[in-house]
Design an enzyme around this catalytic site. Sequence first.
Site: not given
Length: 276
Positions: A12, A14, A56, A152
């Site tokens: 994953d 970010e 964001e 997250h």
Amino acid sequence: MRLGEAKFVVFDVETTGLMPEAGDRIVEIAAIKVEGNSIVGEFNSLINCGIPVSREAFAVNNISRDMLKNAPLPSEVIPEFLDFVKDSALFAYNANFDAGFLRQEAALIGRKTDELLIIDILAMARILLPGLGKYSLLFVAAHFGLTHTQKHRALEDVKMSLDVLFKLFNILRRKQLDDFSYLLKIFSINKNLNNRMLSERMAEIQEALDLGKTIDIKYFSLIRGEVTERKVIPKKVLKQDGRDYLVGYCYLREEERFFRIDGILRLEISGQGAKV
């Protein structure tokens, strides 16, 4: 190779934003390596890409400028990550997003990711859990009774993705799809691999047409998520709405049917002549 014997990596990323083509970059990357159903390795690193995290993106991942200030550069982390995943299939949740960023970062240091075998866990969930409605990672995890809090951050999302993946493996086993090659055929996002497998399957169908023989297929419906064994008299191959289809008489349904060629998991040309 059975699912329980496979060597693979769940990863994953970010990022600073949503669009690598607009200059967004990876700020964190994590992965867990699995072999024979056991975790055998872990990778986790922040990355100082020199690009500020957008407002964001920060609202989602909470990765601040201060956290990245002393982090290693992409030229250090990305080669280490590519070495970590070498000779392993990769899984990611919404894999096109992660793979797109990884492809960009690799290209910036002169590396390629074209031959990486990447499988999309989100696509697996959508097909194997029809009618669920929502398919966010957290929602699918909750559907399986997994108690995760989505922070997250890359490593936490990898852990949740891996737990979801193991649950999806159980569904595949119940459908008698306990073969890693079937995963690649159905859920891979690698265009080169998909095109090669499609070409090989179409060549087999053409051979059966030329010989006037029936074929025995193991067919996976990408709409219903069902697996069936069929005996088919192939009649023609056609393209419709961008998909390649085999049109043939199906003995199971006793009528002419359309079969998506990318859903044909196994094909054998029988010695039987094509007669209804």
